[in-house]
Motif scaffolding. Sequence first.
Motif, PDB file in Angstrom:
ATOM      1  N   PHE A 285       0.833  -1.208   0.000  1.00 28.48           N
ATOM      2  CA  PHE A 285       0.000   0.000   0.000  1.00 28.48           C
ATOM      3  C   PHE A 285       0.862   1.250   0.000  1.00 28.48           C
ATOM      4  O   PHE A 285       2.045   1.208   0.335  1.00 28.48           O
ATOM      5  CB  PHE A 285      -0.940   0.007   1.228  1.00 28.48           C
ATOM      6  CG  PHE A 285      -2.243  -0.685   0.945  1.00 28.48           C
ATOM      7  CD1 PHE A 285      -2.314  -2.068   0.926  1.00 28.48           C
ATOM      8  CD2 PHE A 285      -3.382   0.053   0.651  1.00 28.48           C
ATOM      9  CE1 PHE A 285      -3.499  -2.714   0.627  1.00 28.48           C
ATOM     10  CE2 PHE A 285      -4.572  -0.577   0.354  1.00 28.48           C
ATOM     11  CZ  PHE A 285      -4.639  -1.957   0.342  1.00 28.48           C
TER      12      PHE A 285
ATOM     13  N   LEU B 293      -4.054   3.910   4.801  1.00 25.06           N
ATOM     14  CA  LEU B 293      -4.921   3.370   3.742  1.00 25.06           C
ATOM     15  C   LEU B 293      -4.986   1.850   3.830  1.00 25.06           C
ATOM     16  O   LEU B 293      -6.007   1.252   3.471  1.00 25.06           O
ATOM     17  CB  LEU B 293      -4.431   3.818   2.361  1.00 25.06           C
ATOM     18  CG  LEU B 293      -4.922   5.204   1.945  1.00 25.06           C
ATOM     19  CD1 LEU B 293      -4.245   5.644   0.650  1.00 25.06           C
ATOM     20  CD2 LEU B 293      -6.441   5.226   1.774  1.00 25.06           C
ATOM     21  N   ALA B 294      -3.928   1.226   4.315  1.00 20.85           N
ATOM     22  CA  ALA B 294      -3.962  -0.229   4.520  1.00 20.85           C
ATOM     23  C   ALA B 294      -5.015  -0.568   5.578  1.00 20.85           C
ATOM     24  O   ALA B 294      -5.826  -1.490   5.393  1.00 20.85           O
ATOM     25  CB  ALA B 294      -2.583  -0.747   4.927  1.00 20.85           C
TER      26      ALA B 294
ATOM     27  N   THR C 230      -8.530   0.101   4.168  1.00 20.63           N
ATOM     28  CA  THR C 230      -8.907  -0.887   3.163  1.00 20.63           C
ATOM     29  C   THR C 230      -9.142  -2.266   3.786  1.00 20.63           C
ATOM     30  O   THR C 230     -10.022  -3.009   3.338  1.00 20.63           O
ATOM     31  CB  THR C 230      -7.827  -0.955   2.064  1.00 20.63           C
ATOM     32  OG1 THR C 230      -7.609   0.363   1.561  1.00 20.63           O
ATOM     33  CG2 THR C 230      -8.236  -1.865   0.923  1.00 20.63           C
TER      34      THR C 230
ATOM     35  N   LYS D 200      -7.605  -1.585  -3.649  1.00 18.87           N
ATOM     36  CA  LYS D 200      -6.571  -0.545  -3.621  1.00 18.87           C
ATOM     37  C   LYS D 200      -6.370   0.096  -4.996  1.00 18.87           C
ATOM     38  O   LYS D 200      -5.639   1.074  -5.123  1.00 18.87           O
ATOM     39  CB  LYS D 200      -5.240  -1.105  -3.082  1.00 18.87           C
ATOM     40  CG  LYS D 200      -4.419  -1.927  -4.061  1.00 18.87           C
ATOM     41  CD  LYS D 200      -3.077  -2.289  -3.436  1.00 18.87           C
ATOM     42  CE  LYS D 200      -2.207  -3.056  -4.399  1.00 18.87           C
ATOM     43  NZ  LYS D 200      -1.025  -3.644  -3.757  1.00 18.87           N
TER      44      LYS D 200
ATOM     45  N   GLY E 132      -4.824   3.114  -3.318  1.00 19.70           N
ATOM     46  CA  GLY E 132      -3.885   2.816  -2.228  1.00 19.70           C
ATOM     47  C   GLY E 132      -2.607   2.180  -2.737  1.00 19.70           C
ATOM     48  O   GLY E 132      -1.871   1.559  -1.968  1.00 19.70           O
ATOM     49  N   LYS E 133      -2.318   2.330  -4.028  1.00 15.06           N
ATOM     50  CA  LYS E 133      -1.207   1.612  -4.638  1.00 15.06           C
ATOM     51  C   LYS E 133       0.158   2.180  -4.229  1.00 15.06           C
ATOM     52  O   LYS E 133       0.338   3.394  -4.171  1.00 15.06           O
ATOM     53  CB  LYS E 133      -1.323   1.682  -6.169  1.00 15.06           C
ATOM     54  CG  LYS E 133      -2.629   1.183  -6.726  1.00 15.06           C
ATOM     55  CD  LYS E 133      -2.646   1.154  -8.242  1.00 15.06           C
ATOM     56  CE  LYS E 133      -2.389   2.504  -8.898  1.00 15.06           C
ATOM     57  NZ  LYS E 133      -3.493   3.475  -8.699  1.00 15.06           N
TER      58      LYS E 133
END
Length: 377
Positions: A66, A71-72, A75, A218, A235-236
Amino acid sequence: MNAPGLPLAALRQVYVTKPWLPPLEAFIPYLEQIWDNRVLTNSGPFHQRFEQALAEHLGVEHLSLFSNGTLALVTALQALRISGEVITTPYSFVATAHSLLWNGIKPVFVDVDPVTLNLDPARIEAAITPQTTAIMPVHCYGRPCDVEAIQRIADIYNLRVIYDAAHAFGVRGTMGNPLDYGDMSALSFHATKVFNTFEGGAIVCRDAKAKTRIDHLKNFGFVDETTVVAPGINGKMNEFSSALGLLQLQHVDEAIRRRREIARAWLAGLADVRGIRCLQAGQLDSTNNGYFPVMVEPEYPIDRDALYQRLKDAGIHPRRYFYPLISEFPMYRGLPSAAPNNLPVATAAARRVLCLPIYPDLEPSVIERACELIAAR
Ligand SMILES: *Cc1c(COP(=O)(O)O)cnc(C)c1O
């Protein structure tokens, strides 16, 4: 400001952490390859290599990179379709509870264990309501939670468990790898962490199906060019961070080994100081020594904030992690579970804990000087 006669190293401002980086020359070939590839993100070659190498390094099977740890977390909650109420700890970085609010979930704060400062499993059951869907504990300072006790409760009440493992890079406990527990764990590779990709993070999950869902989420929910299966987010992790991560992996064991030496020096330097209790004593070999928290006990002649100020005045900047408690911030303090009398252990810890500087190239003279200042009456 600069008192005469102090060694030069002690005069420089020393912060609680300094990001660890590999030699710059070693990164140049990676950059050249990114420039050659002209693939900058979207599961490029470095993303793929790093994801695999990291999973191997951490000893897990299913991992998704991520762009950051927050964001991890957000998600992971989406991937497991968590809603309603989630039981969590107030003694953490705000992102833990913020990830719940971003999902429209109500955090329910439960007090921590006085020894580990992790969510106290003995207090979880009393906080469960018909709305509870999950537990979100934190491996605070890299010390694994009582994962087995937490899982027993989760099994009885059919709750999911999502670990905030932002501090837990490469740690092992008596129960083995903490990343093997819970439905998902979220890691952070932020600049301040033991292992960094400038910004970055990952979710560890239990099976390939869960990883596929996370990978869709993501990337906006895209499955292929024209199919979107979920309201996903971006979220990449990009190729720059992935390449750096790949290189950092070659150095992280050495960085952690040096952190352990620093922790030993702190422990030795503070051994005879009455009223200062090193929370990591006895844990140096099992934790990653990402933090060096000390408890300023009542018998210490001045309070935690006065000690914090004394060190700061000398150019040494410790951090009051975690103060204030998450439950004290305005968006949380109205919750019934945020009341300080519901959280006596966390409330006391937030007032008494100080995290001393620790990073691989922290100079021994700084530790000596700080220990003198801490021991001074
Ligand atoms: C650092 C941290 C996070 C957030 O991670 P980012 O990568 O900075 O988004 C979440 N939880 C805890 C406990 C952290 O220390």
